[in-house]
Design a protein around this motif. Sequence first.
Motif, PDB file in Angstrom:
ATOM      1  N   VAL A 249       0.869  -1.166   0.000  1.00 53.14           N
ATOM      2  CA  VAL A 249       0.000   0.000   0.000  1.00 53.14           C
ATOM      3  C   VAL A 249       0.910   1.222   0.000  1.00 53.14           C
ATOM      4  O   VAL A 249       1.964   1.226   0.644  1.00 53.14           O
ATOM      5  CB  VAL A 249      -0.958   0.015   1.210  1.00 53.14           C
ATOM      6  CG1 VAL A 249      -0.216   0.186   2.522  1.00 53.14           C
ATOM      7  CG2 VAL A 249      -2.020   1.092   1.052  1.00 53.14           C
ATOM      8  N   ALA A 250       0.536   2.244  -0.758  1.00 50.93           N
ATOM      9  CA  ALA A 250       1.388   3.425  -0.883  1.00 50.93           C
ATOM     10  C   ALA A 250       0.543   4.681  -0.923  1.00 50.93           C
ATOM     11  O   ALA A 250      -0.540   4.714  -1.519  1.00 50.93           O
ATOM     12  CB  ALA A 250       2.258   3.335  -2.137  1.00 50.93           C
ATOM     13  N   THR A 251       1.065   5.719  -0.288  1.00 49.17           N
ATOM     14  CA  THR A 251       0.457   7.042  -0.351  1.00 49.17           C
ATOM     15  C   THR A 251       1.518   8.027  -0.822  1.00 49.17           C
ATOM     16  O   THR A 251       2.707   7.702  -0.900  1.00 49.17           O
ATOM     17  CB  THR A 251      -0.076   7.487   1.023  1.00 49.17           C
ATOM     18  OG1 THR A 251       1.032   7.744   1.905  1.00 49.17           O
ATOM     19  CG2 THR A 251      -0.958   6.411   1.634  1.00 49.17           C
ATOM     20  N   GLY A 252       1.078   9.254  -1.084  1.00 49.07           N
ATOM     21  CA  GLY A 252       2.002  10.280  -1.523  1.00 49.07           C
ATOM     22  C   GLY A 252       2.645  10.998  -0.349  1.00 49.07           C
ATOM     23  O   GLY A 252       3.181  10.372   0.572  1.00 49.07           O
TER      24      GLY A 252
ATOM     25  N   ILE B  53       7.435   4.519  -7.049  1.00 45.39           N
ATOM     26  CA  ILE B  53       6.422   5.344  -6.398  1.00 45.39           C
ATOM     27  C   ILE B  53       6.886   6.795  -6.425  1.00 45.39           C
ATOM     28  O   ILE B  53       7.884   7.147  -5.811  1.00 45.39           O
ATOM     29  CB  ILE B  53       6.186   4.897  -4.943  1.00 45.39           C
ATOM     30  CG1 ILE B  53       5.829   3.409  -4.891  1.00 45.39           C
ATOM     31  CG2 ILE B  53       5.079   5.732  -4.306  1.00 45.39           C
ATOM     32  CD1 ILE B  53       5.783   2.847  -3.479  1.00 45.39           C
ATOM     33  N   GLY B  54       6.136   7.631  -7.142  1.00 50.96           N
ATOM     34  CA  GLY B  54       6.469   9.043  -7.261  1.00 50.96           C
ATOM     35  C   GLY B  54       5.565   9.912  -6.398  1.00 50.96           C
ATOM     36  O   GLY B  54       4.433   9.548  -6.074  1.00 50.96           O
TER      37      GLY B  54
ATOM     38  N   GLY C 118      -0.506  10.627 -13.661  1.00 49.31           N
ATOM     39  CA  GLY C 118      -0.948   9.358 -14.212  1.00 49.31           C
ATOM     40  C   GLY C 118      -0.124   8.171 -13.745  1.00 49.31           C
ATOM     41  O   GLY C 118       0.961   8.310 -13.159  1.00 49.31           O
ATOM     42  N   ILE C 119      -0.646   7.003 -14.032  1.00 54.97           N
ATOM     43  CA  ILE C 119      -0.008   5.730 -13.691  1.00 54.97           C
ATOM     44  C   ILE C 119       0.357   5.024 -14.986  1.00 54.97           C
ATOM     45  O   ILE C 119      -0.446   4.941 -15.917  1.00 54.97           O
ATOM     46  CB  ILE C 119      -0.950   4.850 -12.858  1.00 54.97           C
ATOM     47  CG1 ILE C 119      -1.334   5.574 -11.558  1.00 54.97           C
ATOM     48  CG2 ILE C 119      -0.306   3.492 -12.556  1.00 54.97           C
ATOM     49  CD1 ILE C 119      -2.464   4.901 -10.800  1.00 54.97           C
ATOM     50  N   GLU C 120       1.564   4.496 -15.044  1.00 46.90           N
ATOM     51  CA  GLU C 120       2.019   3.737 -16.208  1.00 46.90           C
ATOM     52  C   GLU C 120       2.378   2.324 -15.768  1.00 46.90           C
ATOM     53  O   GLU C 120       2.952   2.124 -14.692  1.00 46.90           O
ATOM     54  CB  GLU C 120       3.231   4.411 -16.851  1.00 46.90           C
ATOM     55  CG  GLU C 120       3.715   3.725 -18.126  1.00 46.90           C
ATOM     56  CD  GLU C 120       4.735   4.540 -18.904  1.00 46.90           C
ATOM     57  OE1 GLU C 120       5.054   4.145 -20.045  1.00 46.90           O
ATOM     58  OE2 GLU C 120       5.206   5.583 -18.391  1.00 46.90           O
ATOM     59  N   ILE C 121       2.026   1.337 -16.592  1.00 46.11           N
ATOM     60  CA  ILE C 121       2.421  -0.045 -16.349  1.00 46.11           C
ATOM     61  C   ILE C 121       3.517  -0.387 -17.345  1.00 46.11           C
ATOM     62  O   ILE C 121       3.308  -0.347 -18.557  1.00 46.11           O
ATOM     63  CB  ILE C 121       1.239  -1.018 -16.504  1.00 46.11           C
ATOM     64  CG1 ILE C 121       0.058  -0.567 -15.633  1.00 46.11           C
ATOM     65  CG2 ILE C 121       1.672  -2.434 -16.137  1.00 46.11           C
ATOM     66  CD1 ILE C 121       0.353  -0.469 -14.161  1.00 46.11           C
TER      67      ILE C 121
ATOM     68  N   CYS D  78       4.971  -3.818 -14.265  1.00 45.15           N
ATOM     69  CA  CYS D  78       5.318  -3.152 -13.012  1.00 45.15           C
ATOM     70  C   CYS D  78       4.718  -1.743 -13.000  1.00 45.15           C
ATOM     71  O   CYS D  78       4.787  -1.036 -14.006  1.00 45.15           O
ATOM     72  CB  CYS D  78       6.834  -3.064 -12.850  1.00 45.15           C
ATOM     73  SG  CYS D  78       7.665  -4.674 -12.811  1.00 45.15           S
ATOM     74  N   PRO D  79       4.149  -1.315 -11.878  1.00 45.89           N
ATOM     75  CA  PRO D  79       3.514   0.008 -11.842  1.00 45.89           C
ATOM     76  C   PRO D  79       4.518   1.141 -11.625  1.00 45.89           C
ATOM     77  O   PRO D  79       5.468   1.026 -10.848  1.00 45.89           O
ATOM     78  CB  PRO D  79       2.559  -0.092 -10.646  1.00 45.89           C
ATOM     79  CG  PRO D  79       3.211  -1.081  -9.739  1.00 45.89           C
ATOM     80  CD  PRO D  79       3.917  -2.071 -10.630  1.00 45.89           C
ATOM     81  N   ILE D  80       4.270   2.234 -12.331  1.00 39.10           N
ATOM     82  CA  ILE D  80       4.969   3.491 -12.095  1.00 39.10           C
ATOM     83  C   ILE D  80       3.906   4.516 -11.709  1.00 39.10           C
ATOM     84  O   ILE D  80       3.074   4.892 -12.535  1.00 39.10           O
ATOM     85  CB  ILE D  80       5.738   3.973 -13.334  1.00 39.10           C
ATOM     86  CG1 ILE D  80       6.763   2.934 -13.792  1.00 39.10           C
ATOM     87  CG2 ILE D  80       6.428   5.311 -13.040  1.00 39.10           C
ATOM     88  CD1 ILE D  80       7.412   3.268 -15.130  1.00 39.10           C
ATOM     89  N   PHE D  81       3.920   4.922 -10.455  1.00 42.21           N
ATOM     90  CA  PHE D  81       3.009   5.960  -9.984  1.00 42.21           C
ATOM     91  C   PHE D  81       3.769   7.285 -10.073  1.00 42.21           C
ATOM     92  O   PHE D  81       4.645   7.561  -9.246  1.00 42.21           O
ATOM     93  CB  PHE D  81       2.587   5.699  -8.537  1.00 42.21           C
ATOM     94  CG  PHE D  81       1.951   4.346  -8.313  1.00 42.21           C
ATOM     95  CD1 PHE D  81       0.598   4.161  -8.529  1.00 42.21           C
ATOM     96  CD2 PHE D  81       2.710   3.271  -7.877  1.00 42.21           C
ATOM     97  CE1 PHE D  81       0.004   2.918  -8.317  1.00 42.21           C
ATOM     98  CE2 PHE D  81       2.131   2.024  -7.658  1.00 42.21           C
ATOM     99  CZ  PHE D  81       0.768   1.849  -7.877  1.00 42.21           C
TER     100      PHE D  81
END
Length: 432
Positions: free
Chosen positions: A8-11, A289-290, A298-301, A305-308
Amino acid sequence: MNAPITYVATGDSFITSPLNLCGNDKFEKIKDLIYKSEVRFTNLEVTVHDFEGYPSAFSGGTWAIANPNVLKDIKYLGFNLLNIANNHTLDYSHNGLEATEKYLKDFDFVYAGAGSNMAAASDPKYLNCSSGRVGFVAATSTFHESWIAGEQRRDMIGRPGVNGLRHESTHIISKDKMRSLKEIATITDINAMNNLNLKEGFDVGNTSDVFKFGIYKFKEGNNEGLITKPDSRDMERILRSVYEAKRQADEVIVSIHSHEMKGEDKSVPADFLRDFAKECIDHGASSVIGHGPHILRGIEIYKNCPIFYSLGNFIFQTDLVSNLPSDFYEKYGLTHENNTADALDARSKNGTVGLGKNPYVWESVIASWKSVNKKTEEILLYPITLGYDSPRYKRGLPELSDDRSILRRLAKLSEPFGTNIEIEGNVGKIKI
């Protein structure tokens, strides 16, 4: 096959005041959500100490400081993995960073991104979970140039600071415009100091096809615009850390704090950030995680693998700092007779400008996903609001929301990256 690792991730957690968690139903719901995962990340956007450092001559916008007791709230909510590399890390100079690290260790957090020298700032850290071991590398591309950590030498100690990702910016202009630019440089003497530094050996100069106009670099080309690339030295150092962590853990997370944008749209990440994120995954990261611009991106896969690119804000109490140095007051023409509330009013022009007037600053998501053998299966996105219409002493606290417009906006931001977000009830889903 390995067991799935849950994340789980937040900013940004810009926490400057206790959260009054006891018996608060909205925090309990968020806590329950966070505790469903083993790896629980947030970006700590403040220094935490009892004014044990001197205020720096530069800050990230606000001299960000909080009493160490706020770490109890971060701990209570469940976070166990923190990035401390951002544009506020050295708001209270090296002593402030040293004190912050002391309190983080007292509370037994795993953190990365800054330290007593470059080795300490860039080394991967590790979180041991029941389902596996997760490596963690953290960095920031937004920082004052004097804040980057210094390397140790056999004959010289290193310098405390951040694990910095610098970037190179080159402006592409036509041949005619380059001719005019060089004429302007000659007339204005804007390059006088640059030329003297070259002669006296204080600068190593530029490549032959690049013209330096003051601090800016220009190059002739047909496709006019701005090109940004990660600094090769910083990129190589960070990738070495990622590759090391890959061999020492089941999976690797990279956290990057970046305000830089493409053009004038804060919601669009700079090109160098996209290059950086993909290189990290190519070298072994399972997610990037950005955070930083205080709004969603936006989010890129990429390779499953996810790039936030930015998860926006989680806690945003920038207007609740208890004290500010004289530099802040002087900037807005205030005196020793003025107080913190006066200074905040001056910055926001009595609440009419600034981040407080941007509703997107006060909307975000909590991202949750699981990964099996370094491949993400599904990402869940839970919208949160932070009290946009509340007085500044009340807003900035997260609450789960049923506002589907937050998810629709994130879906729109993710479309250019080829990512489809489905909305089911009050939850966004990315199926991979």
